[in-house]
Enzyme design. Structure first.
Site, mmCIF file in Angstrom:
data_model
loop_
_atom_site.group_PDB
_atom_site.id
_atom_site.type_symbol
_atom_site.label_atom_id
_atom_site.label_comp_id
_atom_site.label_asym_id
_atom_site.label_seq_id
_atom_site.Cartn_x
_atom_site.Cartn_y
_atom_site.Cartn_z
ATOM 1 N N PRO A 2 82.640 54.931 34.136
ATOM 2 C CA PRO A 2 81.558 54.029 34.506
ATOM 3 C C PRO A 2 80.302 54.748 35.020
ATOM 4 C CG PRO A 2 83.634 53.307 35.421
ATOM 5 C CD PRO A 2 83.853 54.672 34.897
ATOM 6 N N GLU A 3 79.193 54.409 34.423
ATOM 7 C CA GLU A 3 77.896 54.809 34.951
ATOM 8 C C GLU A 3 77.194 53.510 35.336
ATOM 9 O OE1 GLU A 3 75.873 57.670 32.423
ATOM 10 O OE2 GLU A 3 77.788 58.376 31.642
ATOM 11 N N LYS A 59 76.111 53.950 41.752
ATOM 12 C CA LYS A 59 77.324 53.576 41.019
ATOM 13 C C LYS A 59 78.294 52.796 41.900
ATOM 14 C CE LYS A 59 76.823 57.695 38.175
ATOM 15 N NZ LYS A 59 77.372 59.026 37.853
ATOM 16 N N HIS A 92 99.718 51.891 38.005
ATOM 17 C CA HIS A 92 98.363 52.326 38.379
ATOM 18 C C HIS A 92 97.538 51.244 39.078
ATOM 19 C CE1 HIS A 92 99.436 55.763 36.059
ATOM 20 N NE2 HIS A 92 99.330 55.147 34.895
ATOM 21 N N ARG A 111 93.612 57.522 37.318
ATOM 22 C CA ARG A 111 93.462 58.875 37.856
ATOM 23 C C ARG A 111 93.256 58.911 39.374
ATOM 24 N NH1 ARG A 111 89.744 60.931 32.999
ATOM 25 N NH2 ARG A 111 89.738 62.976 33.942
ATOM 26 N N ARG A 263 80.425 70.512 32.485
ATOM 27 C CA ARG A 263 80.340 69.199 31.842
ATOM 28 C C ARG A 263 80.100 69.352 30.342
ATOM 29 N NH1 ARG A 263 82.587 68.115 35.718
ATOM 30 N NH2 ARG A 263 81.819 67.063 37.560
#
Length: 273
Positions: A2-3, A59, A92, A111, A263
């Site tokens: 997500p951005e 964010k 999760h 994660r 990156r």
DNA sequence: GTGACCACCTGGCCGC
DNA sequence: TGCGGCCAGGTGGTCA
């Protein structure tokens, strides 16, 4: 991953379903998700507070409650799902909010990078992560002069500088590549070497890229989906990100991938000299 | 003050 | 087929 556009998409969907509803219970199954206060305190404080408004800052998803702000950062793969009351806990799913004693909102994060904070309203200015954040992409104060000042001592690649949330907030790795492609700027260019016209181009293309992405509901790469599993469509409009080996849509040159500061970075070596 | 690097974390992918 | 290792990446912390 997500951005800003994905965060806005998720926030809108949550608002549509949760505005003016009450959190009647909360369970935390993975404590490190709760960044502040302790998970025990988080649970006791959040109970019986109504969700009065929804917004974003950088964010972060910002949910205004009665006495506190609930701040949620999705980080890499955080997602929300609605489930019926007393639903079986799925893999999760780390935090479960009971809403109006009727249904549940599950926070899933494969994660475990996502974070939640519960900040008292009167402490939002001193304790929130917002104090470290730079300008929103649509802020009128975001000008070439602002960037020139922020970049004046920055010898780091512009690719890295645009990811610095203390300068412009909301840009992540995907849109960073797209913005630099549209601006015809090599991602390795030192940030302090960019002139006014290039900085203006970055600002313009940041807004164009993010606006378009919001319109499309975000980008679905790997496994980002917004609440209720809705997928974004902006990946269909990506020019270079993930397009290694493909022809540049502008000049036909092969798009390459390099690593900048760890990156993955995609660009056209001809258009972005 | 700046920049490089690492840890966090798990699923997917690739090579052997 | 199974295993090990690498990769993905936003953020915060550490160190030079």
């Amino acid at each position: 991953m997500p951005e800003k556009p994905e965060v806005i998409t998720v926030t809108k969907k949550l608002e549509k379903r949760l505005l003016n509803r009450k959190i009647t219970d909360c369970k935390v199954y993975y404590e490190p998700i709760i960044g502040y206060p302790s998970s025990k305190e988080f649970i006791s404080k959040i109970k019986n507070q109504t969700m009065n408004s929804f917004s974003t800052r950088g964010k972060w998803i910002v949910i205004e409650l009665d006495r506190d702000y609930l701040l949620v950062h999705l980080r890499m793969e955080g997602k929300f799902f609605f489930r019926e009351k007393n639903a079986i806990l799925e893999k999760h799913h780390h935090v479960v909010f009971t809403i109006d004693n009727e249904e549940e909102l599950h926070f899933q994060d494969v994660r475990k990078f996502g974070r939640m904070k519960l900040i008292p309203k009167d402490k939002i200015n001193e304790m929130s992560p917002f104090t470290e954040l730079g300008l929103e992409p649509w802020d009128k104060s975001l000008t070439p002069d602002y960037l020139k000042d922020k970049f004046k001592n920055k010898k780091i690649p512009i690719k890295t500088a645009l990811l610095d949330q203390s300068i412009i907030t909301g840009i992540g790795n995907i849109y960073d590549d797209e913005i630099l492609f549209l601006s015809h700027i090599n991602p390795l260019t030192p940030a302090n070497k960019l002139n006014d016209s290039k900085l203006q181009l970055i600002i313009k293309n940041t807004i164009i890229t993010l606006d378009k992405a919001i319109e499309e509901g975000g980008t679905t790469i790997r496994n980002y989906t917004s609440e209720e599993g809705v997928t974004g469509l902006f990946q269909n409009h990506l020019y270079v990100h993930t397009k290694v080996g493909e022809a540049c849509p502008n000049c036909g040159e092969t798009i390459i991938k390099i690593k900048i500061n760890g990156r993955g970075t995609y660009y056209c070596p001809k258009c972005q000299k």
